[in-house]
Every structure is written in structure tokens, then in C-alpha cells.
Design a protein around this motif. Sequence first.
Motif, mmCIF file in Angstrom:
data_model
loop_
_atom_site.group_PDB
_atom_site.id
_atom_site.type_symbol
_atom_site.label_atom_id
_atom_site.label_comp_id
_atom_site.label_asym_id
_atom_site.label_seq_id
_atom_site.Cartn_x
_atom_site.Cartn_y
_atom_site.Cartn_z
ATOM 1 N N GLU A 46 1.458 9.051 -11.683
ATOM 2 C CA GLU A 46 2.481 8.498 -12.185
ATOM 3 C C GLU A 46 3.521 8.309 -11.059
ATOM 4 N N SER A 47 3.824 9.254 -10.077
ATOM 5 C CA SER A 47 4.697 9.203 -9.086
ATOM 6 C C SER A 47 4.243 8.360 -7.833
ATOM 7 N N VAL A 48 2.883 7.969 -7.636
ATOM 8 C CA VAL A 48 2.364 7.389 -6.803
ATOM 9 C C VAL A 48 2.438 5.915 -7.060
ATOM 10 N N LEU A 49 2.310 5.651 -8.584
ATOM 11 C CA LEU A 49 2.664 4.191 -9.084
ATOM 12 C C LEU A 49 3.875 3.730 -8.765
ATOM 13 N N ASP A 50 4.902 4.838 -8.923
ATOM 14 C CA ASP A 50 6.357 4.515 -8.979
ATOM 15 C C ASP A 50 6.394 4.045 -7.507
ATOM 16 N N ARG A 51 5.821 4.663 -6.450
ATOM 17 C CA ARG A 51 6.193 4.325 -5.063
ATOM 18 C C ARG A 51 5.598 2.792 -4.881
ATOM 19 N N LEU A 52 4.283 2.482 -5.663
ATOM 20 C CA LEU A 52 3.780 1.104 -5.396
ATOM 21 C C LEU A 52 4.527 0.043 -5.867
ATOM 22 N N HIS A 53 5.195 0.497 -7.152
ATOM 23 C CA HIS A 53 5.979 -0.632 -7.730
ATOM 24 C C HIS A 53 7.221 -1.000 -7.075
ATOM 25 N N GLU A 54 7.590 0.061 -6.154
ATOM 26 C CA GLU A 54 8.516 -0.396 -5.162
ATOM 27 C C GLU A 54 8.107 -1.263 -4.232
ATOM 28 N N ARG A 55 7.104 -1.064 -3.744
ATOM 29 C CA ARG A 55 6.434 -2.131 -2.740
ATOM 30 C C ARG A 55 5.996 -3.378 -3.375
ATOM 31 N N LEU A 56 5.573 -3.522 -4.767
ATOM 32 C CA LEU A 56 5.106 -4.536 -5.411
ATOM 33 C C LEU A 56 6.624 -5.472 -5.798
ATOM 34 N N ASP A 57 7.600 -4.667 -5.821
ATOM 35 C CA ASP A 57 8.891 -5.117 -6.423
ATOM 36 C C ASP A 57 8.789 -5.560 -7.909
ATOM 37 N N LEU A 65 -8.133 5.665 -8.054
ATOM 38 C CA LEU A 65 -8.065 4.746 -6.918
ATOM 39 C C LEU A 65 -7.070 3.622 -7.530
ATOM 40 N N VAL A 66 -6.150 3.008 -6.740
ATOM 41 C CA VAL A 66 -5.429 1.913 -7.360
ATOM 42 C C VAL A 66 -5.846 0.658 -6.372
ATOM 43 N N VAL A 67 -6.571 -0.231 -7.110
ATOM 44 C CA VAL A 67 -7.260 -1.383 -6.409
ATOM 45 C C VAL A 67 -6.503 -2.855 -6.535
ATOM 46 N N VAL A 85 0.830 -1.167 -0.026
ATOM 47 C CA VAL A 85 -0.176 -0.022 0.064
ATOM 48 C C VAL A 85 1.020 1.246 0.027
ATOM 49 N N VAL A 86 0.375 2.339 -0.408
ATOM 50 C CA VAL A 86 0.848 3.708 -0.485
ATOM 51 C C VAL A 86 0.124 4.567 0.315
ATOM 52 N N PRO A 87 0.555 4.895 1.595
ATOM 53 C CA PRO A 87 -0.176 5.703 2.376
ATOM 54 C C PRO A 87 -0.234 7.232 1.993
ATOM 55 N N ALA A 88 -1.297 7.833 2.423
ATOM 56 C CA ALA A 88 -1.420 9.135 2.066
ATOM 57 C C ALA A 88 -0.321 10.140 2.707
ATOM 58 N N GLU A 89 0.097 10.932 2.000
ATOM 59 C CA GLU A 89 1.438 11.641 2.473
ATOM 60 C C GLU A 89 1.021 12.416 3.804
ATOM 61 N N ARG A 90 -0.219 12.830 4.078
ATOM 62 C CA ARG A 90 -0.588 13.408 5.024
ATOM 63 C C ARG A 90 -1.407 12.632 6.067
ATOM 64 N N PRO A 91 -1.668 12.491 7.302
ATOM 65 C CA PRO A 91 -2.413 11.994 8.109
ATOM 66 C C PRO A 91 -4.105 11.948 7.489
ATOM 67 N N ASP A 92 -4.679 11.236 7.350
ATOM 68 C CA ASP A 92 -6.052 11.087 6.779
ATOM 69 C C ASP A 92 -6.902 9.982 7.155
ATOM 70 N N PRO A 93 -7.575 9.769 8.397
ATOM 71 C CA PRO A 93 -8.303 8.726 9.171
ATOM 72 C C PRO A 93 -9.268 8.102 8.047
#
Length: 534
Positions: free
Chosen positions: A520-531, A502-504, A391-399
Motif C-alpha cells: 500500500e505504501s509503495v503504491l502511494d509513492r508510485l501514484h505520486e510519480r504517475l500523478d 511486483l508492479v508492472v 518507477v519506485v526504486p528500492a529503499e536500499r541499494p540493490d543491483p
Amino acid sequence: MEIETDVAVIGAGPCGATLANLLGTFGVRTVVLDREPGVTPYPRAVAVDDESLRTFQTAGVIAGVLPDLIRNAPIRYHSSSGRVLAHVGPSGRPYGWPRRNLFLQPLLEETLRRGLDRFPHVTLHTGTEVTELERTGDGVRLDAKSDAGRVVVNARFAVGADGGRSMVRESLGIALEGSTAPSRWLVVDVSGDTLDAPYSAVFCDPDRPTMTIPLPYGHRRFEFKLLPGEDDDRAAGSEFVAGLLRRHYPGALPEVQGRRVYWHHSRIASAFGAGPVFLAGDAAHLQPPFFGQGMNSGIRDATNLAWKLAAVTAGRAGPALLDGYDAERRGHATAMVSFATRVGSMYQPRNRATEIVRDGFFRAVQRIPGARDYILQMKYKPAPRYTAGAVVPAERPDPGSPVGRQFGQPFVEDADGARRLLDDVLGPVVAVIGLTGDPARHLSPESRARLERAGGRTFEVRPSRAGARSGLADPRSGSTGLVDVDGAFRDLLLARPQDEVLVVRPDRYVAAACRADALESVLDRLHERLDTPR
């Protein structure tokens, strides 16, 4: 016999068989080994929830499961005087299916095993007991014995879904931590039921709390707490069982199909795996049956693990993706064990004074509209929310962020104008869903290519009739259009207008939520987590 495979599943109960069906759907070579020659003939679990039905939908077995269910099953809670404290009848379907359903486990297991016959790359070996597990440099080696002789399985990964006395867990040296309740319960299954009570009932008596659950095809489950001094053998005897049943049947008693004395365990494995070997279901966690979530928690394990194993074995992700299984599942499984244990304490108050306080609370809370809905719609069930892993959490706290939560399953209209459940349109992929436009327009060719390598696709939501009629998105982008026929996506936008994309994940948990220009930048961060490979 020696077998080479990608994944070996040890145990073909509901958790293991569901995992194997999912892996088969994802195209993964899978071998399932179960020591029993066939399905255990008596029921154990009796309740299946909407999350599990959604998983069966993904696995392609839902059509076989549904006919054998009592759907939308309500539950009533009674005081010791017989007064109804609460009638819980959830009507909402946030995940596309009824929230509380009753079933016969032998029938479900047979359906799940028949589902495996669809796949030439999945084989089930019954009457085959794994006796040794060895982690090797390339994966896992299993030694098993069967009537036909020795079986050796070489697999890249193995999953122990082999129950509370898991041989796999013991081989890994993983502790099962927690406690066993000092009380014992007598479980009685009957057929030819004549009780006029088409609902589950819990009699919250301080002396002998009792549960009764109607099951399909005239079956019924009873659970009675045994009192101190009541011997196990005597309690399971015909005379003792008949005495308990007569309190519910004024006339002839139904036929007793089975009777067993159980201890209730509240335990969790200290780790859900080691290296290429993972634990799932009762091998990983045990909980009291008071909330009917033991099997369902195991199905959640299978749902979480299957898409990750599929991505890694297909080369769409690296092994680091599997590290998130423990991080994502163990915390929620622990919460479910704790919740079920607390519910059990409500079923069996310590004394009459405690019962009076509890009953007063139930009556008072149901006079408050919001609280009443909270109870009636079963919103009290702990819902997973993943903050680590894929998962890529939000950059700011967001309950209120949907990230890490399971996404709902509304009906949508596809390009042919057919009304379908969302998952049937998305397919078992990483879905990038644009709520206000085509998300592919915000991706470079390189980003689109990497998303495809990760097994991802893009979708564009169109408003129902108020906007364009066609469900087709721009064919040049390759996105698929979805018409929001029931307004579910519209309501999401009203609540969170900043989350335009949304990325599901394939297990339908939201991996990321962002504005289109940040995709695009959020997907890059997700790809890191997905390896994901570049």
C-alpha cells in the motif's frame, strides 16, 4: 479542413505507425500525418528484435507481422581470411519472441498501416506535409498542406516521428548532437537471391568491411564500405556494383533493386521533447546500422510514450507522468548509439595488427562457457534500466532488483486452462502481481479504488499443478489468477524471495517490487510519480 484530436503523430514510418497502433489500442483519438503518398518502396531497416515483436503483440498486429519474418536469424562474423570468428544464434526468448528477426520494411509498414484501419478514432493522412507547428495554451496547432488543400490539426499533444531531418525537432529548436563517421557505405538490395548463406554475415576486413543479410522472399541486403577516392556516383553505378557482387555470386548475378550511398551518423537529440511535443525514432536519435537497433530504438520510444499519453488523455494520470519520457528514454538511446558505434569499429579494424588482436580475443572468449553464452545469446545488448520517471526504486541499494527493468514474458495458464503469453492475460494495464498470494488482500478499499482509477488490476500467481488446479483467484478480491505452467515465477522467487509483489507498467517495465505488507505504501509513492488523481 480542421481536425480536433488528442494526439497528432507526424510521420508514419515504423515508429510513428507503431505509436498510432498502440494509441488506437488504448482508445486514444489520434491523427497521423505523413508527407509521402504511400510506403517507401525500398527497405531501410532490416532487423527487428524481440522487444519490438512484444510491442507489436500489445498493439494487436503481431499476427500480420510474423508471416513476413525470417525468425531466429543467426549472424556470423568472419575475419579477412574468411575464418568464422563467431556464430551468434540466440535461442532464448525472455520476452516471448525470437531475439533476432529479418524483415522487409515496406511489408512491415503496410501491415502497421492496415492495423490503423481497426480504429474509428485513428485516422491516417498521407501526402500531407506539416509545414508549421505552434505550441498553444491548450496544446499544439499544426498547419499542413496536401493535394486536397490546407489541413489544420489542433491536438493536446504531438509526437514528431518524422525522421532524421525532423521538421518537428527543428521547430522546437532542439539540437541533434553527435558526429557523422568520415566513412561512406554503399547499400545494395537485390532480389532473386541464390547465395547459399541462410544467415547474416559480417566480413570484418580492414580494407573493405562488408555485410550481407538474407531477407524474406528471396531478397538480400549488402553493405560495402567505400574506400577513399571512390566517387559516390561511380560507386552506385551498375558496373561498380556488379564487381562487388561477383565476389559473392559465382554464377549469374541477382537483380539489383536499389543502391544508395550512406553516411553513418551517431547523434542524439539534446531533449526528447518540449512541453506538449515529443520526439521519437530517428527524429530523436540516429545510430550506425551495425547492430540493427535503429528502428528498434524507435519502437522502444513508441512503447514508452504510448501508455503515458493514453493515461494522461484519459485522466488516469496527470501531465507530470510525461516528464519521465525524456528521463527514461534518452539515456538508453544514447547508450545504444554509443554501442552501435563501438560495434562498427570492431567490424572495421584499423590495420592487420589490430585485426590479429581482435581475432585472438574472439577465439579465446568463446572457450569460456559463460562468456560464450554471453555472445551467442546476444546478452551484450544494452538493456534499459530506468531509475527515474515512473518507477519506485528500492529503499536500499540493490543491483539485482527488477525495478526499472523490462519484465519477462513467460507462458501462463488462464482461468479457462488455456496456455497463453503473459501479456495477453494481463492486458495493457498497470499490473500488480502477487507471487505468493493475492495482493488485493493487502490493499484498503481506498487503495483499490485509486489503483483502478490509474488503470490498474491485481493478479495472483498460482504454482503449476503443485498447488491449486484452478487459475481463479479469490473472486471477492477481484484479482485474476495465473498458473505458472513453466515455473518462470517460481524461478524468480528462488532468486529474489523478498520480492513477493511486483508492479508492472503497461510497457512491461517493473515500476516497483516489495513485500506484500509494504504494498500500500509503495503504491502511494508510485501514484505520486504517475500523478494519479485521488
